[in-house]
Motif scaffolding. Sequence first.
Motif, short mmCIF file in Angstrom:
data_model
loop_
_atom_site.label_atom_id
_atom_site.label_comp_id
_atom_site.label_asym_id
_atom_site.label_seq_id
_atom_site.Cartn_x
_atom_site.Cartn_y
_atom_site.Cartn_z
N HIS A 183 4.78 12.04 19.44
CA HIS A 183 4.97 10.81 20.21
C HIS A 183 5.74 9.81 19.36
O HIS A 183 5.82 9.95 18.14
CB HIS A 183 3.62 10.20 20.60
CG HIS A 183 2.67 11.17 21.24
ND1 HIS A 183 2.95 11.82 22.42
CD2 HIS A 183 1.43 11.61 20.85
CE1 HIS A 183 1.92 12.61 22.74
NE2 HIS A 183 1.00 12.51 21.79
N LYS A 192 1.84 18.20 19.58
CA LYS A 192 2.50 17.13 20.33
C LYS A 192 3.15 16.13 19.37
O LYS A 192 2.68 15.95 18.25
CB LYS A 192 1.50 16.40 21.22
CG LYS A 192 1.05 17.24 22.41
CD LYS A 192 0.17 16.46 23.35
CE LYS A 192 -0.21 17.32 24.55
NZ LYS A 192 -1.23 16.68 25.39
N LEU A 227 -2.31 12.59 25.51
CA LEU A 227 -1.08 12.02 26.07
C LEU A 227 -0.09 13.13 26.39
O LEU A 227 -0.12 14.20 25.76
CB LEU A 227 -0.42 11.07 25.05
CG LEU A 227 -1.15 9.78 24.70
CD1 LEU A 227 -0.45 9.09 23.53
CD2 LEU A 227 -1.21 8.86 25.91
N ASP A 228 0.81 12.88 27.36
CA ASP A 228 1.89 13.84 27.59
C ASP A 228 2.75 13.91 26.33
O ASP A 228 2.92 12.90 25.64
CB ASP A 228 2.79 13.37 28.74
CG ASP A 228 2.05 13.46 30.07
OD1 ASP A 228 1.06 14.24 30.13
OD2 ASP A 228 2.43 12.74 31.00
N ASN A 229 3.29 15.08 26.07
CA ASN A 229 4.15 15.23 24.90
C ASN A 229 5.30 14.22 24.98
O ASN A 229 5.76 13.89 26.07
CB ASN A 229 4.68 16.66 24.83
CG ASN A 229 5.30 16.96 23.48
OD1 ASN A 229 4.91 16.35 22.47
ND2 ASN A 229 6.26 17.87 23.44
N GLU A 230 5.71 13.72 23.84
CA GLU A 230 6.81 12.76 23.73
C GLU A 230 6.56 11.47 24.50
O GLU A 230 7.45 10.92 25.14
CB GLU A 230 8.14 13.40 24.14
CG GLU A 230 8.50 14.56 23.21
CD GLU A 230 9.89 15.11 23.41
OE1 GLU A 230 10.64 14.55 24.20
OE2 GLU A 230 10.19 16.11 22.76
N SER A 231 5.34 11.00 24.43
CA SER A 231 5.02 9.70 25.03
C SER A 231 5.57 8.58 24.14
O SER A 231 5.75 8.76 22.94
CB SER A 231 3.51 9.52 25.15
OG SER A 231 3.00 10.37 26.13
#
Length: 509
Positions: A216, A214, A8-12
Amino acid sequence: MHTDARNLDNESLIAGDLCIVGAGAAGISLALQFIGAGQRVLLLEGGGFDYEPAMQELYRGEIVGLPYFPLQAARLHYFGGTTGHWAGFCSTLDPVDFVVRDWVPYSGWPILRADLEPYYRLALPILQLEADEWSADAWQRRDATLVPFALDPRVAWTKMWQFSPPARFGTLYRQPIVSAADVHLYTHATVVEIEANESASAVTGLRIRTLEGKEHRVRAARYVLACSTIQNARLLLASNRQASTGLGNGHDRVGRFFMEHLEMPSGNLVTLGAAPATQMYAFEFGRTKARGELALSADAQRDARMLNATVSLDPAPLTEAGKSTFEWATPDVVSHMRTDRVVPDTATATTKTPPRTFHLLTRQEQAPNPLSRVTLSSERDALGVPRARLDWRLTELDRRSFRIFYEVLGRELGRSGLGRAQMRDWVLESAPTAWPTSLGGGWHHMGTTRMSTDPKQGVVDPTCRVHGVANLYVAGAAVYPTAGCANPTLTIVALSLRLADHLKQRVVP
Ligand SMILES: Cc1cc2nc3c(=O)[nH]c(=O)nc-3n(C[C@H](O)[C@H](O)[C@H](O)COP(=O)(O)OP(=O)(O)OC[C@H]3O[C@@H](n4cnc5c(N)ncnc54)[C@H](O)[C@@H]3O)c2cc1C
């Protein structure tokens, strides 16, 4: 559905209706009940689908108090959880385990065995167990070779166990979970903090981190912690931003009452007279479906003011047991052991000798003890979470119960003419709190978020909701107020199924 949180993109932001943290026996049993139930379920698993040393390392903790297994070895940190190496021994808790016993401090559940009965039944197929039968008579009706010892039921009885193949949840339930449209599994999604509102009366979200750096956020209407006993307590204690002593810990109960099953070789048995059938008590890993163990009745426990326990009979040939373990025996017992009857086996046209001598392995419940506890270490793991610190402690009642168990059972075996039991030296010794070097648990972790109707006495209420936190629940053996002597996983699954019913009935706030 399945997503690896590392991709996932970081800070999803991950959102759903119900969020289950931990995909082991408790979390998977719960998630399975929501397939097709019309809710968006998030199942967050710290590990992946396989064993990874770096994930296990997150479990490493401090051991103070009595010696214990290294925590990074005592639980598995990947999809399927510790069912990846459990042994599959299953039995139900006994009615006596649920009631208040005035000789066992802090005993009594706010629910009864009858409340779990329907869920024990539903748990059987999940654990691949054979039958909804837990009495020796019922098993004898199914298989005439299973003959329980003729003991006085007011004193002792044969407690039945069943054996899961063992069910490996990671293999069995990966496909059903991953292919479910309404359950979204996230792997490599380790929860590092539970975030709450200002008054710490409701969970507002979770923070998850990956070892790759990461982070989330997760939002759901309701949350269930199913990370296993020690990790559930660790996560609640480490979530101390809004509640300085940890979430749900307003009365200093989180982490307390950690319990194990004391599983120790404690004695020996030689059967006497016309050799009784012992097939009922025999066990072969991977083949035996059910077997009996010897236990004391609830009345006998009350009369002797002792804990609940059960003992397995493991055949020990005289040559092996001989000098050291049976040197106690009187000459008539020894000569009886040497004149084993030879029984013709018509099926194989050979003769075989039924075992007459056994080692006795006790499984005893641990008395609930607020000083036996999980707290936080000053050391942090690679994701920045304080490690668990386990202070396992036992009481005089734990120690004394071992001896009384053999005194009462030994008397009953002698009275009934079935045999003679001998205690090991350490059981006989009278030191009230001395434990032998063989002190060991069953790898079973219970307590730390015990169930009580009183928020001052327990962490969760009878529905398994954390007292004072509107939308947070705990699944697993952490909620046990007392441990019983049955291995925990069958009851863990039953409690998860009960929790699923509760969560399905309740309207999402
Ligand atoms: C050697 C051994 C033999 C055993 N034999 C038996 C037996 O014969 N009979 C029996 O009844 N029991 C047995 N047990 C115990 C049994 O394995 C446990 O009772 C059972 O697995 C507990 O289920 P659980 O779901 O509570 O925990 P687990 O199965 O440990 O599952 C917890 C899950 O949560 C995940 N997790 C943890 N922390 C986080 C986090 N912060 N974020 C996201 N995910 C997280 C973990 O990766 C794991 O998948 C045995 C245990 C061992 C070690």
